[in-house]
Design a protein around this motif. Structure first.
Motif, mmCIF file in Angstrom:
data_model
loop_
_atom_site.group_PDB
_atom_site.id
_atom_site.type_symbol
_atom_site.label_atom_id
_atom_site.label_comp_id
_atom_site.label_asym_id
_atom_site.label_seq_id
_atom_site.Cartn_x
_atom_site.Cartn_y
_atom_site.Cartn_z
ATOM 1 N N ASN A 74 0.847 -1.189 0.000
ATOM 2 C CA ASN A 74 0.000 0.000 0.000
ATOM 3 C C ASN A 74 0.886 1.244 0.000
ATOM 4 O OD1 ASN A 74 -1.801 2.083 0.488
ATOM 5 N ND2 ASN A 74 -3.046 0.870 1.877
ATOM 6 N N SER A 75 1.311 1.649 -1.196
ATOM 7 C CA SER A 75 2.305 2.717 -1.296
ATOM 8 C C SER A 75 1.800 4.047 -0.743
ATOM 9 C CB SER A 75 2.745 2.883 -2.753
ATOM 10 O OG SER A 75 1.631 3.163 -3.573
ATOM 11 N N GLN A 76 0.532 4.332 -0.933
ATOM 12 C CA GLN A 76 0.009 5.600 -0.447
ATOM 13 C C GLN A 76 0.069 5.669 1.072
ATOM 14 O OE1 GLN A 76 -0.759 8.166 -2.307
ATOM 15 N NE2 GLN A 76 -1.226 9.424 -0.530
ATOM 16 N N ARG A 77 -0.298 4.571 1.730
ATOM 17 C CA ARG A 77 -0.261 4.550 3.185
ATOM 18 C C ARG A 77 1.179 4.684 3.684
ATOM 19 N NH1 ARG A 77 0.695 0.655 6.736
ATOM 20 N NH2 ARG A 77 0.674 -0.964 5.143
ATOM 21 N N LYS A 78 2.112 3.989 3.017
ATOM 22 C CA LYS A 78 3.510 4.070 3.427
ATOM 23 C C LYS A 78 4.052 5.488 3.249
ATOM 24 C CE LYS A 78 3.842 -0.322 4.342
ATOM 25 N NZ LYS A 78 3.943 -0.807 5.732
ATOM 26 N N TRP A 79 3.676 6.114 2.147
ATOM 27 C CA TRP A 79 4.153 7.484 1.913
ATOM 28 C C TRP A 79 3.601 8.428 2.970
ATOM 29 C CZ3 TRP A 79 7.668 10.200 -0.565
ATOM 30 C CH2 TRP A 79 7.494 11.584 -0.689
ATOM 31 N N GLU A 80 2.330 8.271 3.301
ATOM 32 C CA GLU A 80 1.724 9.157 4.291
ATOM 33 C C GLU A 80 2.368 8.999 5.665
ATOM 34 O OE1 GLU A 80 -2.397 8.234 4.092
ATOM 35 O OE2 GLU A 80 -2.757 9.467 2.309
ATOM 36 N N SER A 81 2.905 7.809 5.930
ATOM 37 C CA SER A 81 3.525 7.591 7.234
ATOM 38 C C SER A 81 4.800 8.404 7.413
ATOM 39 C CB SER A 81 3.827 6.104 7.436
ATOM 40 O OG SER A 81 4.871 5.684 6.582
ATOM 41 N N LEU A 82 5.319 8.979 6.320
ATOM 42 C CA LEU A 82 6.491 9.841 6.430
ATOM 43 C C LEU A 82 6.166 11.155 7.133
ATOM 44 C CD1 LEU A 82 8.082 9.399 2.873
ATOM 45 C CD2 LEU A 82 8.792 8.330 4.993
ATOM 46 N N THR A 83 4.905 11.578 7.080
ATOM 47 C CA THR A 83 4.435 12.822 7.726
ATOM 48 C C THR A 83 5.316 14.013 7.371
ATOM 49 O OG1 THR A 83 5.689 12.404 9.768
ATOM 50 C CG2 THR A 83 3.441 11.540 9.665
ATOM 51 N N LEU A 84 5.648 14.137 6.087
ATOM 52 C CA LEU A 84 6.474 15.258 5.639
ATOM 53 C C LEU A 84 5.643 16.448 5.190
ATOM 54 C CD1 LEU A 84 9.174 13.333 3.567
ATOM 55 C CD2 LEU A 84 9.352 14.176 5.905
ATOM 56 N N ASN A 85 4.333 16.266 5.126
ATOM 57 C CA ASN A 85 3.433 17.335 4.705
ATOM 58 C C ASN A 85 3.759 17.815 3.288
ATOM 59 O OD1 ASN A 85 1.235 19.036 5.074
ATOM 60 N ND2 ASN A 85 2.512 20.725 5.813
#
Length: 338
Positions: A74-85
């Motif tokens: 789930n690439s979108q979820r993984k990317w969001e976990s970066l919390t880089l805004n």
């Protein structure tokens, strides 16, 4: 007569018993022969499962970069976990036709922006003919990427065959491939480097079609460079700027009291891969303890931690960021590591 028959009966019984023993010995011999023939396969089977247990005990499962792995991630979820805004940016390279200042002037100089280098970059972009990754990769709905660091950890890993299966293989600076194929593979899609760390002849290390990705420099590059202009790309400074400012929390304009620090090519390559790829696996990352100045730092050459003593990198901070990315499942190591 009766004694003769009795004696003959005993002989027949003894003969029958001998035949039974002979059959038993032949059967045991046949079993032994088959066992010896099967032994290598049994040992291989045992070794395979022992190796699986070993990898799993270290949290490593030797994943294959297959489509099923890609689609289950789930690439979108993984990317969001970066919390880089910030949003993912998949256009990696600067282009001539939509030159940077048409959309936004650059507030930073190299390597974090292009301020003051516009005319130089115009000349470079004018002689490069392609600006994207290979078309088969660009068209892919799901990209698997391996970022191969230069660290000693990849030495004797035998990961070469696995690394070659990824859609995109990113390598760093002038790390050699030839002579190290068993551990690091021989496929290179993109080689990222600052011009001053470039090999004067890229084909010594890579396939001629490898893209050579430059990122801006703060000291003169080699005076002679035998690379082909068609293979050159200029990475959008955006990636280095965000890696420094948001991933590593490095001030882009340090005060006189602050030490000048820049991201390593490795951590930058990981961030680029996270933007461009759906699955990101890494290998060859990590430095030994800074106190151990005699420990080799690369899978090639003789450099030790002593050479990093006065570097412009915050290795401890980068190690912590990589650990966080791993714990969040954003990246995955292909080998055990400390």
């Amino acid at each position: 007569m009766g004694d003769l028959i009795h004696e003959q009966g005993e002989q027949n019984g003894s003969f029958t018993h001998s035949r039974s023993e002979l059959r038993l010995k032949m059967s045991l011999k046949a079993v032994k022969t088959w066992f010896l023939r099967l032994l290598p396969f049994v040992l291989c089977f045992i070794c395979y499962y022992c190796s699986q247990f070993y990898f799993e005990s270290y949290g490593v499962k030797s994943p294959q970069p297959t489509a099923s792995l890609c689609h289950s991630f789930n690439s979108q979820r993984k990317w969001e976990s970066l919390t880089l805004n910030i949003s993912r940016k998949q256009d990696l390279f600067l282009k001539l036709e939509d030159f940077f200042w048409k959309y936004h002037p650059s507030p930073e100089a190299l390597p974090y922006g292009v301020k003051g280098s516009e005319l130089l970059l115009l000349k470079i972009l004018a002689v490069t003919s392609k600006y994207t990754m290979p078309s088969n990769i660009e068209r892919s709905d799901c990209r698997t990427c391996a970022v191969i660091g230069n660290g000693f950890a990849i030495k004797n890993s035998s990961l070469g065959e696995i690394i070659n299966k990824y859609d995109v293989v990113i390598r760093l600076n002038n790390a050699p491939v030839r002579g190290y194929e068993e551990d690091v593979g021989n496929k290179t899609t993109l080689r990222m480097f600052y011009p001053e760390s470039a090999s004067y002849n890229p084909e010594l290390n890579d396939d001629p079609d490898t893209l050579q990705d430059q990122k801006g420099f703060w000291k003169p590059p080699p005076l002679i460079w035998l690379g082909r202009p068609a293979q050159i790309r200029v990475l959008d400074p955006y990636f280095l700027r965000i890696t420094a400012r948001k991933l590593l929390r490095i001030p882009l304009k340090p005060t006189k009291q602050e030490k000048i620090v820049h991201p390593t090519t490795g951590i930058l390559a990981v961030f680029v891969a996270l933007n461009y790829c759906n699955v990101v696996h890494v290998a060859g990352f990590g430095y030994p303890e800074s106190r151990n100045y005699q420990q080799p730092i690369h899978y090639y050459g003789q450099e030790t931690m002593k050479s990093m003593k006065n570097s412009y990198h915050d290795l401890n901070q980068e190690a912590q960021v990589l650990k966080t990315l791993e714990e969040q499942g954003v990246i995955f190591y292909l080998h055990p590591h400390s």
